[in-house]
Design a protein around this motif. Structure first.
Motif, mmCIF file in Angstrom:
data_model
loop_
_atom_site.group_PDB
_atom_site.id
_atom_site.type_symbol
_atom_site.label_atom_id
_atom_site.label_comp_id
_atom_site.label_asym_id
_atom_site.label_seq_id
_atom_site.Cartn_x
_atom_site.Cartn_y
_atom_site.Cartn_z
ATOM 1 N N MET A 171 15.371 39.496 -49.346
ATOM 2 C CA MET A 171 15.012 40.629 -50.208
ATOM 3 C C MET A 171 15.384 40.342 -51.666
ATOM 4 O O MET A 171 14.575 40.476 -52.577
ATOM 5 C CB MET A 171 15.744 41.885 -49.700
ATOM 6 N N SER A 172 16.646 39.927 -51.849
ATOM 7 C CA SER A 172 17.082 39.711 -53.220
ATOM 8 C C SER A 172 16.325 38.532 -53.828
ATOM 9 O O SER A 172 16.144 38.444 -55.034
ATOM 10 C CB SER A 172 18.584 39.452 -53.286
ATOM 11 N N LYS A 173 15.869 37.632 -52.956
ATOM 12 C CA LYS A 173 15.100 36.498 -53.422
ATOM 13 C C LYS A 173 13.780 36.969 -54.032
ATOM 14 O O LYS A 173 13.352 36.494 -55.074
ATOM 15 C CB LYS A 173 14.841 35.544 -52.253
ATOM 16 N N ASN A 174 13.172 37.960 -53.349
ATOM 17 C CA ASN A 174 11.908 38.495 -53.859
ATOM 18 C C ASN A 174 12.083 39.175 -55.197
ATOM 19 O O ASN A 174 11.226 39.071 -56.064
ATOM 20 C CB ASN A 174 11.310 39.481 -52.853
ATOM 21 N N ILE A 175 13.187 39.903 -55.298
ATOM 22 C CA ILE A 175 13.425 40.585 -56.568
ATOM 23 C C ILE A 175 13.557 39.566 -57.696
ATOM 24 O O ILE A 175 12.972 39.725 -58.761
ATOM 25 C CB ILE A 175 14.696 41.459 -56.485
ATOM 26 N N LEU A 231 12.266 36.584 -57.778
ATOM 27 C CA LEU A 231 10.946 36.005 -58.025
ATOM 28 C C LEU A 231 10.118 36.926 -58.898
ATOM 29 O O LEU A 231 9.545 36.522 -59.909
ATOM 30 C CB LEU A 231 10.242 35.745 -56.689
ATOM 31 N N ILE A 232 10.092 38.217 -58.488
ATOM 32 C CA ILE A 232 9.255 39.168 -59.214
ATOM 33 C C ILE A 232 9.734 39.319 -60.651
ATOM 34 O O ILE A 232 8.938 39.298 -61.599
ATOM 35 C CB ILE A 232 9.254 40.535 -58.498
ATOM 36 N N SER A 233 11.045 39.387 -60.841
ATOM 37 C CA SER A 233 11.525 39.590 -62.207
ATOM 38 C C SER A 233 11.225 38.373 -63.081
ATOM 39 O O SER A 233 10.842 38.533 -64.248
ATOM 40 C CB SER A 233 13.019 39.932 -62.220
ATOM 41 N N ILE A 234 11.363 37.202 -62.498
ATOM 42 C CA ILE A 234 11.056 36.008 -63.289
ATOM 43 C C ILE A 234 9.574 35.965 -63.650
ATOM 44 O O ILE A 234 9.200 35.703 -64.789
ATOM 45 C CB ILE A 234 11.468 34.715 -62.542
ATOM 46 N N ALA A 270 7.959 36.030 -67.334
ATOM 47 C CA ALA A 270 7.061 34.979 -67.807
ATOM 48 C C ALA A 270 5.754 35.593 -68.304
ATOM 49 O O ALA A 270 5.236 35.213 -69.355
ATOM 50 C CB ALA A 270 6.792 33.967 -66.703
ATOM 51 N N LEU A 271 5.241 36.573 -67.558
ATOM 52 C CA LEU A 271 4.000 37.234 -67.968
ATOM 53 C C LEU A 271 4.180 37.925 -69.316
ATOM 54 O O LEU A 271 3.334 37.843 -70.202
ATOM 55 C CB LEU A 271 3.595 38.281 -66.919
ATOM 56 N N PHE A 272 5.322 38.589 -69.441
ATOM 57 C CA PHE A 272 5.632 39.288 -70.679
ATOM 58 C C PHE A 272 5.617 38.309 -71.859
ATOM 59 O O PHE A 272 4.946 38.534 -72.867
ATOM 60 C CB PHE A 272 6.997 39.964 -70.513
ATOM 61 N N SER A 273 6.323 37.170 -71.694
ATOM 62 C CA SER A 273 6.361 36.181 -72.770
ATOM 63 C C SER A 273 4.966 35.670 -73.080
ATOM 64 O O SER A 273 4.596 35.461 -74.234
ATOM 65 C CB SER A 273 7.231 34.973 -72.412
ATOM 66 N N ILE A 320 2.989 27.942 -61.288
ATOM 67 C CA ILE A 320 2.934 27.058 -60.122
ATOM 68 C C ILE A 320 4.346 26.642 -59.735
ATOM 69 O O ILE A 320 4.751 26.741 -58.574
ATOM 70 C CB ILE A 320 2.097 25.788 -60.438
ATOM 71 N N SER A 321 5.117 26.240 -60.760
ATOM 72 C CA SER A 321 6.441 25.730 -60.414
ATOM 73 C C SER A 321 7.366 26.830 -59.914
ATOM 74 O O SER A 321 8.167 26.599 -59.003
ATOM 75 C CB SER A 321 7.053 24.970 -61.587
ATOM 76 N N ILE A 322 7.236 28.029 -60.487
ATOM 77 C CA ILE A 322 8.084 29.133 -59.996
ATOM 78 C C ILE A 322 7.786 29.392 -58.525
ATOM 79 O O ILE A 322 8.696 29.485 -57.692
ATOM 80 C CB ILE A 322 7.833 30.429 -60.808
#
Lengths: 174, 121, 575
Positions: free
Chosen positions: A1-5, A7-10, A14-17, C276-278
């Protein structure tokens, strides 16, 4: 679960940047300060061109209407192009135009005006460029339209006046 | 010939005088102008630039120092005219808060991660 | 895969040959041959071709180098590398085709920007690119390794070589750029915290961290995930460097011909790779076998982690400082400048503990070490450093609060590394690099503190007193050269016992018309005498700037030492 969070936040970050940088591409690199900030203190002394008398810029602004301040020099080529517009403005609206003669020598300035005509009500000198900095200028030519009563800049043109800015100016003045 | 000599002397006196009086203020001018962006140049400081704008700016700073203004007042004066863009050293306010704090937060965060990974015994 | 890569290699060769021809058209006939060739990568299209060429060569080398590794891993790495090459190929084809024809064919080209017509800068881009592109191999290989689940000690010793190669090239590339800026841009600095410099520093910092991590991985088999993350980050930083420089999003001294559409392309490509890498990282994370052994506080592993922490901190300062203005402008529409004072304020205080850890870290053993290891010798060295620094600070009246501890600790590191040269079982390459680093900090510090300069307007025949010296402006000579005209000023710097003659130039190039100033620098092991002059509007006057820059040459030497450490490490089979 925390792994997904994670992933999503990263991914979101990245999308934001990505979008910020994408938008950043559209922004121009040339910089002009926003007008509302440049409240100018016109209270500085300067020498009249072709005379030894000194005057505060304040005293040259009238109490009513508008004043156009134009920074120019005889050695500046674009100044020649915009000169015709200044003359037109003068004859059209009998506008109070103050010239600031930027880092110039008097002989050349005189020649320049006698050849091309003199649109200025008054001309003050700026032998080392510091008066222009007091106005927040970058160089020559530069033009400011000022409302006399409030002493605020209504419009500011960096670079020479052209057809577009001329129509803008006449519109505002009328 | 005589005139030339007088002129030369005047120049020398002038130069000497300038060196003598301006040693301290000129250092201050250098310090301030190094921290100012030359607005009409590409990524150059006022100090490094020889453009008209930068030259005038240096005279202006000199004058302001002679008037007895301190560094802070001069920066404020210029920021008022040209905006935050002109100074290289952004002060801490609500816009630049993250800029200053984010690296520090990351440092502390990284430190905690390491501390958790490393067992003390 | 191998065949495809071969074909791309050949293709790239052919195209770069072609581009040389187009560059002949685009350059000026009066330009010396050397700069005609360097003009190939002096422009945007040519430099991208160079990227592509280096990419393919590296891919080829990788194929040879990785013969004894698993087939699956090799294929995957090649696959990712092909994606990168393909991306660049598309980029070149769609947005910056070097072969786009101009019609009618112009008789004379516009020429190469004169400030780029310089030997150091001619070789600067290719070397920097070798470093950048090397990071792409690390990236692909990291992704390949994570998917095939082969992140282990042998992967580490294999990838270590690539990390070292990229790191050495990047160091030398940055050094060359810095030397160029020092004597060509004409105001005597060597690092301006300019965005373009920052983007080359960022991958370097990241690579340095990766280097230390990979050493640990090779020795101890720990920190696998971290090594992968660093590999990905390093390449992303190289790519974003390309993006930031080429898109013209930043305001910098180094202006390149910009075109927003290129920016959009690189940006999209960059983020596709990042995404891709993420995803690969998160989906294949479980293939990383977590090392059961613990990391102890007093161990080399911890020292490496601390190194990484500082590297990441420096990186974040540089990264945030570089992109923050872009973000602020988009979000808030406010424009700010971030210059040297910001970086100095954040980085210098952290250098102090960093130097301390750098001095003691390498002597700590792997796995676990005793707590009380600080022996008399260390304390002795430390005391000596304090005494020397104290004398120094007193003598020169340095008022800067932070320079004293900084000075003490760089001296400490300096002496510790010298002592360790005589110790047993030393790691010579690491010692040289660390020694180089202490020398770098020392010389930058001394240079900053002791530099003296004087700037004034002079005419021919004028004399100016400065410190205990007299600067004489003797004469000006005008000479016509192949593609420019030069004004050579002759200056004499006279002090009590000797006189030094300096001849800076002002060059007026005709194609394109530009004026540049060439400083004249006389270097000794103690100081550089730097003199440059410029034309100003007042007739007959020149702006003359004279600088004494102590220990300048040691800055260059120390960076060379740092790189030398990397090269030596490459040669050794087993570190």
């Amino acid at each position: 679960m925390s792994k997904n969070i994670k992933l999503i936040s990263i991914v979101l970050f990245a999308l934001f940047s990505f979008f910020i940088l994408l938008k950043g591409l559209d922004k121009s690199n040339t910089y002009s300060p926003s007008i509302d900030k440049s409240k100018i203190d016109f209270n500085f002394k300067s020498k009249y061109l072709f005379s030894e008398k000194e005057v505060f810029l304040n005293e040259l602004l009238k109490n009513e209407g508008m004043t156009l301040i134009n920074i120019w020099a005889s050695w500046c080529l674009p100044c020649k192009d915009e000169h015709a517009y200044l003359l037109k403005l003068k004859s059209l609206n009998n506008l109070n135009i103050i010239g600031i003669n930027y880092k110039d020598n008097e002989k050349n300035a005189k020649k320049f005006l006698s050849e091309l005509g003199n649109p200025y009500t008054n001309i003050i000198t700026d032998p080392n460029g510091i008066n222009s900095i007091e106005l927040g200028a970058f160089g020559v030519p530069e033009t400011y339209l000022i409302e006399n009563k409030s002493k605020l800049i209504i419009k500011k043109f960096i670079g020479p006046i052209d057809d577009k800015s001329f129509t803008q100016l006449t519109k505002i003045i009328q | 010939m005589n005139k030339m000599k007088i002129l030369l002397k005047l120049i020398i006196i002038f130069l000497l005088f300038q060196n003598f009086s301006s040693a301290e203020t000129s250092q201050k001018v250098d310090k301030i102008s190094k921290n100012l962006r030359c607005l009409i140049c590409q990524g150059q400081s006022v100090y490094d630039s020889q453009s008209d704008f930068a030259l005038s700016m240096k005279i202006l700073i000199q004058n302001k120092i002679d008037e007895g203004k301190n560094d802070e007042q001069i920066y404020d004066f210029l920021k008022n005219k040209y905006g935050e863009w002109i100074v290289y050293d952004p002060e801490i306010n609500k816009n630049t808060f993250l800029l200053w704090v984010l690296p520090l937060i990351l440092f502390v965060f990284g430190g905690i991660l390491i501390f958790r990974k490393v067992s003390i015994k | 895969m191998v065949i495809i890569s071969f074909l791309t290699l050949i293709y790239a060769f052919v195209t770069s040959d072609f581009s040389n021809e187009t560059v002949y058209n685009n350059s000026h006939t009066a330009k010396p041959l050397f700069y005609k060739i360097s003009g190939t990568w002096g422009n945007h299209e040519g430099s991208l071709l160079l990227w592509l060429l280096v990419l393919t060569i590296f891919l080829f080398l990788f194929v040879i180098d990785s013969k004894n590794l698993s087939q699956r891993y090799r294929t995957l790495t090649l696959f990712f590398q092909e994606i990168i090459i393909l991306g660049f190929l598309l980029f070149i084809l769609f947005t910056s085709n070097p072969f786009s024809n101009i019609f009618p064919v112009p008789i004379e080209g516009t020429g190469l920007n004169p400030i780029l017509q310089d030997p150091a800068l001619a070789i600067h881009p290719p070397i920097l690119y070798l470093g950048y592109v090397g990071t792409s191999i690390i990236f692909s290989s990291a992704l390949g390794a994570i998917i095939s689940g082969s992140i282990n000690k042998s992967w580490a010793s294999h990838i270590k070589r690539w990390v070292l190669i990229s790191w050495v090239f990047l160091s030398i590339g940055i050094l060359l750029g810095s030397i160029w800026a020092y004597y060509e841009l004409g105001w005597g600095g060597f690092w301006f915290w300019d965005p373009v410099e920052n983007v080359s520093l960022m991958p370097w910092l990241c690579l340095t961290a990766l280097l230390h991590t990979v050493f640990t991985l090779e020795k101890r088999g720990t920190f696998q995930s971290w090594a992968i993350i660093l590999s990905i980050t390093t390449f992303s930083l190289s790519m974003s460097g390309t993006f930031l420089v080429r898109s013209g999003i930043l305001n910098s001294i180094h202006t390149f011909a910009n075109d927003p559409s290129r920016g959009v392309f690189i940006l999209c490509f960059l983020f596709v790779l990042i995404f891709i890498s993420i995803f690969i990282y998160f989906f294949y994370q479980k293939t990383i076998t977590v090392d059961p052994t613990k990391t102890f506080l007093m161990s080399k592993e911890t020292a490496v982690l601390i190194n990484n922490l500082f590297m990441m901190f420096f990186l974040s300062v540089v990264l945030i400082g570089t992109v923050y203005p872009i973000f602020l402008e988009v979000i808030n529409n406010e424009k700010i400048s971030i210059g040297p004072p910001f970086y100095h304020k954040l980085i210098i205080p952290f250098l102090i503990p960093f130097l301390f850890f750098m001095a003691i870290g390498p002597n700590i053993k792997w796995i676990k070490d005793k707590m009380v290891k600080i022996n008399l010798k260390d304390i002795f060295i430390f005391v000596i450093s304090i005494v020397i620094s104290y004398i120094f600070v007193n003598k020169f009246g340095v008022s800067y609060l932070l320079s004293l501890p900084l000075f003490i600790l760089s001296l400490f590191l300096f002496f510790v590394t010298i002592r360790d040269f005589f110790g047993k079982n030393i790691n010579i390459s690491q010692k040289i690099s660390h020694f180089g680093f202490s020398l770098l900090i020392l010389s930058i510090l001394l240079n900053g503190v002791l530099a003296k300069e004087h700037s004034s307007n002079m005419r021919v025949g004028d004399e100016i007193k400065f410190l205990n010296k007299i600067i004489q402006f003797q004469n000006i000579e005008v000479i016509k050269k192949q593609n420019y005209q030069t004004l050579i000023g002759k200056f004499n710097i006279v002090d009590e016992n000797n006189s030094l003659s300096l001849k800076p130039e002002i060059r007026i190039y005709d194609q394109p018309q530009t004026i540049t100033s060439e400083a004249d620098i006389s270097s000794t092991i103690f100081a550089d005498n730097f003199l440059v002059f410029n034309i100003i509007k007042n007739d007959g006057f020149y702006n003359v700037r004279y600088q004494i820059k102590p220990f300048m040459i040691w800055i260059w030497i120390s960076v060379l030492l740092i790189s030398l450490g990397g090269i030596l490490s490459l040669k050794k089979k087993n570190v």
